[in-house]
Design a protein around this motif. Sequence first.
Motif, PDB file in Angstrom:
ATOM      1  N   PRO A 138     -10.411 -11.633  10.172  1.00 50.18           N
ATOM      2  CA  PRO A 138      -9.736 -12.402   9.113  1.00 50.18           C
ATOM      3  C   PRO A 138     -10.675 -13.332   8.342  1.00 50.18           C
ATOM      4  CG  PRO A 138      -8.371 -12.334  11.080  1.00 50.18           C
ATOM      5  CD  PRO A 138      -9.692 -11.713  11.464  1.00 50.18           C
ATOM      6  N   GLU A 139     -11.592 -13.996   9.044  1.00 55.15           N
ATOM      7  CA  GLU A 139     -12.491 -14.936   8.358  1.00 55.15           C
ATOM      8  C   GLU A 139     -13.408 -14.211   7.383  1.00 55.15           C
ATOM      9  OE1 GLU A 139     -12.163 -14.564  11.602  1.00 55.15           O
ATOM     10  OE2 GLU A 139     -11.146 -16.390  12.270  1.00 55.15           O
ATOM     11  N   PHE A 140     -13.907 -13.041   7.782  1.00 48.80           N
ATOM     12  CA  PHE A 140     -14.757 -12.266   6.876  1.00 48.80           C
ATOM     13  C   PHE A 140     -13.972 -11.825   5.653  1.00 48.80           C
ATOM     14  CE2 PHE A 140     -15.945  -7.992   5.430  1.00 48.80           C
ATOM     15  CZ  PHE A 140     -17.212  -8.246   4.944  1.00 48.80           C
ATOM     16  N   LEU A 141     -12.748 -11.381   5.836  1.00 47.49           N
ATOM     17  CA  LEU A 141     -11.936 -10.914   4.716  1.00 47.49           C
ATOM     18  C   LEU A 141     -11.618 -12.055   3.754  1.00 47.49           C
ATOM     19  CD1 LEU A 141      -9.501  -8.498   6.565  1.00 47.49           C
ATOM     20  CD2 LEU A 141     -11.498  -7.897   5.183  1.00 47.49           C
ATOM     21  N   THR A 142     -11.405 -13.245   4.285  1.00 44.13           N
ATOM     22  CA  THR A 142     -11.142 -14.396   3.418  1.00 44.13           C
ATOM     23  C   THR A 142     -12.350 -14.699   2.543  1.00 44.13           C
ATOM     24  OG1 THR A 142      -9.527 -15.360   4.936  1.00 44.13           O
ATOM     25  CG2 THR A 142     -10.608 -16.866   3.398  1.00 44.13           C
ATOM     26  N   VAL A 156      -5.768  -6.263  10.652  1.00 40.64           N
ATOM     27  CA  VAL A 156      -6.222  -7.488   9.986  1.00 40.64           C
ATOM     28  C   VAL A 156      -6.191  -7.346   8.471  1.00 40.64           C
ATOM     29  CG1 VAL A 156      -7.587  -8.245  11.964  1.00 40.64           C
ATOM     30  CG2 VAL A 156      -8.680  -6.891  10.186  1.00 40.64           C
ATOM     31  N   LEU A 157      -6.514  -6.161   7.951  1.00 46.26           N
ATOM     32  CA  LEU A 157      -6.417  -5.956   6.506  1.00 46.26           C
ATOM     33  C   LEU A 157      -4.962  -5.991   6.051  1.00 46.26           C
ATOM     34  CD1 LEU A 157      -9.140  -3.226   5.956  1.00 46.26           C
ATOM     35  CD2 LEU A 157      -8.914  -5.289   4.553  1.00 46.26           C
ATOM     36  N   GLY A 158      -4.078  -5.370   6.841  1.00 46.04           N
ATOM     37  CA  GLY A 158      -2.664  -5.355   6.477  1.00 46.04           C
ATOM     38  C   GLY A 158      -2.027  -6.728   6.509  1.00 46.04           C
ATOM     39  N   ALA A 159      -2.543  -7.616   7.368  1.00 44.66           N
ATOM     40  CA  ALA A 159      -1.970  -8.955   7.494  1.00 44.66           C
ATOM     41  C   ALA A 159      -2.571  -9.949   6.517  1.00 44.66           C
ATOM     42  CB  ALA A 159      -2.164  -9.459   8.927  1.00 44.66           C
ATOM     43  N   HIS A 160      -3.713  -9.595   5.892  1.00 46.77           N
ATOM     44  CA  HIS A 160      -4.395 -10.567   5.037  1.00 46.77           C
ATOM     45  C   HIS A 160      -3.728 -10.634   3.666  1.00 46.77           C
ATOM     46  CE1 HIS A 160      -7.474 -12.802   2.915  1.00 46.77           C
ATOM     47  NE2 HIS A 160      -8.015 -13.078   4.085  1.00 46.77           N
ATOM     48  N   PRO A 161      -3.404 -11.840   3.200  1.00 44.04           N
ATOM     49  CA  PRO A 161      -2.697 -11.974   1.910  1.00 44.04           C
ATOM     50  C   PRO A 161      -3.528 -11.586   0.701  1.00 44.04           C
ATOM     51  CG  PRO A 161      -3.337 -14.120   2.747  1.00 44.04           C
ATOM     52  CD  PRO A 161      -3.614 -13.147   3.851  1.00 44.04           C
ATOM     53  N   GLY A 162      -4.845 -11.461   0.869  1.00 43.06           N
ATOM     54  CA  GLY A 162      -5.688 -11.133  -0.269  1.00 43.06           C
ATOM     55  C   GLY A 162      -5.802  -9.655  -0.566  1.00 43.06           C
ATOM     56  N   PHE A 163      -5.216  -8.812   0.283  1.00 46.66           N
ATOM     57  CA  PHE A 163      -5.391  -7.377   0.126  1.00 46.66           C
ATOM     58  C   PHE A 163      -4.073  -6.635   0.316  1.00 46.66           C
ATOM     59  CE2 PHE A 163      -9.340  -9.216   1.673  1.00 46.66           C
ATOM     60  CZ  PHE A 163     -10.250  -8.749   0.740  1.00 46.66           C
ATOM     61  N   GLU A 164      -3.989  -5.476  -0.332  1.00 43.99           N
ATOM     62  CA  GLU A 164      -2.823  -4.613  -0.145  1.00 43.99           C
ATOM     63  C   GLU A 164      -3.299  -3.188   0.085  1.00 43.99           C
ATOM     64  OE1 GLU A 164      -0.484  -4.868  -3.660  1.00 43.99           O
ATOM     65  OE2 GLU A 164      -2.010  -3.968  -4.972  1.00 43.99           O
ATOM     66  N   ASN A 165      -2.583  -2.481   0.935  1.00 39.57           N
ATOM     67  CA  ASN A 165      -2.924  -1.112   1.272  1.00 39.57           C
ATOM     68  C   ASN A 165      -2.591  -0.204   0.108  1.00 39.57           C
ATOM     69  OD1 ASN A 165      -3.482   1.314   2.609  1.00 39.57           O
ATOM     70  ND2 ASN A 165      -2.532   0.646   4.510  1.00 39.57           N
ATOM     71  N   THR A 166      -3.523   0.684  -0.230  1.00 43.35           N
ATOM     72  CA  THR A 166      -3.255   1.635  -1.316  1.00 43.35           C
ATOM     73  C   THR A 166      -2.432   2.818  -0.833  1.00 43.35           C
ATOM     74  OG1 THR A 166      -5.296   2.892  -0.916  1.00 43.35           O
ATOM     75  CG2 THR A 166      -5.439   1.006  -2.421  1.00 43.35           C
ATOM     76  N   VAL A 167      -2.254   2.932   0.480  1.00 43.27           N
ATOM     77  CA  VAL A 167      -1.455   4.024   1.042  1.00 43.27           C
ATOM     78  C   VAL A 167       0.005   3.579   1.085  1.00 43.27           C
ATOM     79  CG1 VAL A 167      -1.058   5.461   3.084  1.00 43.27           C
ATOM     80  CG2 VAL A 167      -3.393   4.858   2.400  1.00 43.27           C
ATOM     81  N   PRO A 168       0.896   4.326   0.463  1.00 42.00           N
ATOM     82  CA  PRO A 168       2.300   3.888   0.357  1.00 42.00           C
ATOM     83  C   PRO A 168       2.956   3.568   1.692  1.00 42.00           C
ATOM     84  CG  PRO A 168       1.897   5.739  -1.117  1.00 42.00           C
ATOM     85  CD  PRO A 168       0.666   5.570  -0.292  1.00 42.00           C
ATOM     86  N   ASP A 169       2.664   4.344   2.742  1.00 42.56           N
ATOM     87  CA  ASP A 169       3.323   4.095   4.027  1.00 42.56           C
ATOM     88  C   ASP A 169       2.598   3.049   4.864  1.00 42.56           C
ATOM     89  OD1 ASP A 169       1.087   5.354   5.011  1.00 42.56           O
ATOM     90  OD2 ASP A 169       2.142   7.086   5.845  1.00 42.56           O
ATOM     91  N   GLY A 170       1.508   2.495   4.317  1.00 42.04           N
ATOM     92  CA  GLY A 170       0.808   1.424   5.002  1.00 42.04           C
ATOM     93  C   GLY A 170      -0.137   1.866   6.095  1.00 42.04           C
ATOM     94  N   GLY A 171      -0.471   3.144   6.180  1.00 40.84           N
ATOM     95  CA  GLY A 171      -1.332   3.631   7.253  1.00 40.84           C
ATOM     96  C   GLY A 171      -2.739   3.886   6.792  1.00 40.84           C
ATOM     97  N   PHE A 172      -3.414   4.785   7.515  1.00 43.22           N
ATOM     98  CA  PHE A 172      -4.764   5.173   7.161  1.00 43.22           C
ATOM     99  C   PHE A 172      -4.734   6.123   5.963  1.00 43.22           C
ATOM    100  CE2 PHE A 172      -5.078   4.353  11.803  1.00 43.22           C
ATOM    101  CZ  PHE A 172      -5.971   3.295  11.746  1.00 43.22           C
ATOM    102  N   ALA A 173      -5.868   6.162   5.258  1.00 38.58           N
ATOM    103  CA  ALA A 173      -5.982   7.027   4.083  1.00 38.58           C
ATOM    104  C   ALA A 173      -6.725   8.304   4.447  1.00 38.58           C
ATOM    105  CB  ALA A 173      -6.724   6.298   2.968  1.00 38.58           C
ATOM    106  N   PRO A 174      -6.416   9.411   3.795  1.00 37.41           N
ATOM    107  CA  PRO A 174      -7.257  10.609   3.955  1.00 37.41           C
ATOM    108  C   PRO A 174      -8.660  10.296   3.443  1.00 37.41           C
ATOM    109  CG  PRO A 174      -5.218  11.106   2.772  1.00 37.41           C
ATOM    110  CD  PRO A 174      -5.323   9.618   2.842  1.00 37.41           C
ATOM    111  N   ARG A 175      -9.666  10.962   4.016  1.00 38.23           N
ATOM    112  CA  ARG A 175     -11.023  10.715   3.516  1.00 38.23           C
ATOM    113  C   ARG A 175     -11.094  11.103   2.051  1.00 38.23           C
ATOM    114  NH1 ARG A 175     -15.883  13.380   2.626  1.00 38.23           N
ATOM    115  NH2 ARG A 175     -15.091  15.378   3.384  1.00 38.23           N
ATOM    116  N   PRO A 176     -11.400  10.134   1.167  1.00 33.30           N
ATOM    117  CA  PRO A 176     -11.482  10.463  -0.254  1.00 33.30           C
ATOM    118  C   PRO A 176     -12.689  11.347  -0.542  1.00 33.30           C
ATOM    119  CG  PRO A 176     -12.176   8.204   0.118  1.00 33.30           C
ATOM    120  CD  PRO A 176     -11.667   8.716   1.436  1.00 33.30           C
ATOM    121  N   ALA A 177     -12.557  12.177  -1.550  1.00 28.72           N
ATOM    122  CA  ALA A 177     -13.623  13.128  -1.881  1.00 28.72           C
ATOM    123  C   ALA A 177     -14.909  12.416  -2.269  1.00 28.72           C
ATOM    124  CB  ALA A 177     -13.162  14.051  -3.007  1.00 28.72           C
TER     125      ALA A 177
END
Length: 292
Positions: free
Chosen positions: A186-190, A218-239
């Motif tokens: 959390p401290e690093f993300l802040t 920790v990313l999901g709980a941090h107010p400064g960030f939002e998940n780009t995955v609609p269901d809030g999980g892991f993302a497929p490896r982007p190309a």
Amino acid sequence: MSEFLNTPEAPHAPGASIRHTRDKGEPRFPNGPKADPAGSHFERRIRSFQPRRSRVTAGQADALQRLWADRGLDIDGQLTLDLAELFGNTNPVVLEIGFGMGEATARMAAADPDTNVLAVDVHTPGQGNLLNLADHMGLTNVRVGNGDAIILLREMLTPDSLGGLRVYFPDPWPKKRHHKRRLIQPEFLTLAATRLKPGALVHCATDWEPYAEQMLEVLGAHPGFENTVPDGGFAPRPAFRPLTRFEGQGLDKGHVVNDLLFRRVQHGQHGHHTEEHREHDQRDNDQSSTGA
């Protein structure tokens, strides 16, 4: 990836490691990266990285000597960076923390020449290898940072100066007593949130599943960030993230690789730009105006 593992070397035996007898106190590479650029300027803290000692090939040493002055950066925490001056343009800058030998970094930089990459690591052979790759591939959008990325973020970058952050396969510190050393906390993300522009993408990847779960938490709980995955999980490896040699070895062993793609939210969105953030930003603005 094989074409990036066989870049031309300096006129020495192919792949030969270089050994050099030097006097006490003499730098390993006089024109290259410093051994400890921040020195004793800052308090010692729990480090998220463990410097690796391995031999430098002749080609890597040649790249460090020839290219460091123009394309390298010692992270000493003593100045505020002008990223436009560092890269010679105003293109967005992505910070990559921990790039290994630099093969994926070079490929991504080549595929997106309009994005600058500031790649930070403490592994001297990797620094030399990435400089060598960038040189032979004609890349002008790569700079190599030597030292602690926390000092870079905290002391040398201004608010909203980064267009993205990449952390690929950081040290998982698997033992429970070492979890405090993991980078994604959390401290690093802040801190990172204060340096990222709104909308900037944070992309993490790891093949250590317990660490992946912690990152997601920790990313999901941090107010400064939002998940780009609609269901809030892991993302497929982007190309756009290449399959690295290290990752391929892990997959061959049955490891599961998880990607996380989070976006920096707008300042003040949901009322989350805290007083702590504002005081942090004001301190950096004051330092910038005085050249501190």
